[in-house]
Motif scaffolding. Sequence first.
Motif, PDB file in Angstrom:
ATOM      1  N   ASP A  10       2.663   0.455   8.180  1.00 38.09           N
ATOM      2  CA  ASP A  10       1.532   1.134   8.808  1.00 38.09           C
ATOM      3  C   ASP A  10       1.736   2.638   8.869  1.00 38.09           C
ATOM      4  O   ASP A  10       0.830   3.416   8.570  1.00 38.09           O
ATOM      5  CB  ASP A  10       1.289   0.575  10.216  1.00 38.09           C
ATOM      6  N   ARG A  11       2.934   3.073   9.228  1.00 41.26           N
ATOM      7  CA  ARG A  11       3.217   4.516   9.333  1.00 41.26           C
ATOM      8  C   ARG A  11       3.130   5.174   7.956  1.00 41.26           C
ATOM      9  O   ARG A  11       2.592   6.275   7.816  1.00 41.26           O
ATOM     10  CB  ARG A  11       4.589   4.752   9.971  1.00 41.26           C
ATOM     11  N   ALA A  12       3.665   4.532   6.932  1.00 44.61           N
ATOM     12  CA  ALA A  12       3.607   5.085   5.581  1.00 44.61           C
ATOM     13  C   ALA A  12       2.155   5.269   5.139  1.00 44.61           C
ATOM     14  O   ALA A  12       1.793   6.310   4.588  1.00 44.61           O
ATOM     15  CB  ALA A  12       4.352   4.179   4.599  1.00 44.61           C
ATOM     16  N   LEU A  13       1.332   4.286   5.405  1.00 37.92           N
ATOM     17  CA  LEU A  13      -0.080   4.380   5.026  1.00 37.92           C
ATOM     18  C   LEU A  13      -0.783   5.488   5.796  1.00 37.92           C
ATOM     19  O   LEU A  13      -1.585   6.238   5.232  1.00 37.92           O
ATOM     20  CB  LEU A  13      -0.780   3.039   5.243  1.00 37.92           C
ATOM     21  N   GLU A  14      -0.465   5.614   7.078  1.00 37.33           N
ATOM     22  CA  GLU A  14      -1.054   6.681   7.885  1.00 37.33           C
ATOM     23  C   GLU A  14      -0.675   8.054   7.337  1.00 37.33           C
ATOM     24  O   GLU A  14      -1.490   8.981   7.346  1.00 37.33           O
ATOM     25  CB  GLU A  14      -0.612   6.543   9.344  1.00 37.33           C
ATOM     26  N   LEU A  15       0.553   8.191   6.839  1.00 43.66           N
ATOM     27  CA  LEU A  15       0.991   9.465   6.263  1.00 43.66           C
ATOM     28  C   LEU A  15       0.142   9.863   5.061  1.00 43.66           C
ATOM     29  O   LEU A  15       0.005  11.037   4.750  1.00 43.66           O
ATOM     30  CB  LEU A  15       2.467   9.398   5.859  1.00 43.66           C
ATOM     31  N   TYR A  16      -0.422   8.878   4.376  1.00 47.08           N
ATOM     32  CA  TYR A  16      -1.277   9.133   3.214  1.00 47.08           C
ATOM     33  C   TYR A  16      -2.762   9.057   3.563  1.00 47.08           C
ATOM     34  O   TYR A  16      -3.609   9.024   2.676  1.00 47.08           O
ATOM     35  CB  TYR A  16      -0.936   8.154   2.083  1.00 47.08           C
ATOM     36  N   GLY A  17      -3.058   9.021   4.865  1.00 50.73           N
ATOM     37  CA  GLY A  17      -4.447   9.013   5.294  1.00 50.73           C
ATOM     38  C   GLY A  17      -5.168   7.699   5.049  1.00 50.73           C
ATOM     39  O   GLY A  17      -6.393   7.665   4.959  1.00 50.73           O
ATOM     40  N   LYS A  18      -4.422   6.623   4.916  1.00 47.77           N
ATOM     41  CA  LYS A  18      -5.015   5.306   4.672  1.00 47.77           C
ATOM     42  C   LYS A  18      -5.014   4.499   5.967  1.00 47.77           C
ATOM     43  O   LYS A  18      -4.102   4.598   6.768  1.00 47.77           O
ATOM     44  CB  LYS A  18      -4.202   4.544   3.623  1.00 47.77           C
ATOM     45  N   PRO A  41       9.383   5.185   6.398  1.00 47.77           N
ATOM     46  CA  PRO A  41       8.009   5.488   5.976  1.00 47.77           C
ATOM     47  C   PRO A  41       7.889   6.716   5.074  1.00 47.77           C
ATOM     48  O   PRO A  41       6.992   6.783   4.237  1.00 47.77           O
ATOM     49  CB  PRO A  41       7.278   5.697   7.304  1.00 47.77           C
ATOM     50  N   GLU A  42       8.792   7.660   5.208  1.00 47.09           N
ATOM     51  CA  GLU A  42       8.765   8.856   4.354  1.00 47.09           C
ATOM     52  C   GLU A  42       9.103   8.521   2.901  1.00 47.09           C
ATOM     53  O   GLU A  42       8.831   9.308   2.000  1.00 47.09           O
ATOM     54  CB  GLU A  42       9.750   9.905   4.881  1.00 47.09           C
TER      55      GLU A  42
END
Length: 99
Positions: A10-18, A41-42
């Motif tokens: 979830d955090r990884a996707l949020e980092l890409y605006g998804k 996530p990075e």
Amino acid sequence: VKPMAKWQRDRALELYGKRPEDFTGELDHLIPVSLGGTNDPENLWPIPASKDMGPEQKKALDTKLHQMVCDKAITLKAAQDAIKKDWVKAYGQYVAGAK
């Protein structure tokens, strides 16, 4: 390899605006686990489903660089840096250019 936790995804996707609840694609490790990458996530990113430069090509690059590191043809740091800087360019250099 530890499975990716939901919070990492979830955090990884949020980092890409998804929006995690809407994402149906594939998450990939930028630096593969075989080359020292983690589930941080990075280090995770939503890989585009492209026929030209998608998951299949990224996996081929990961495999090629892993073999080169094991054969001592390239250092681990150089392999990681090549992927981090521009994995598409690294694919052209180490996979497509090596054929």
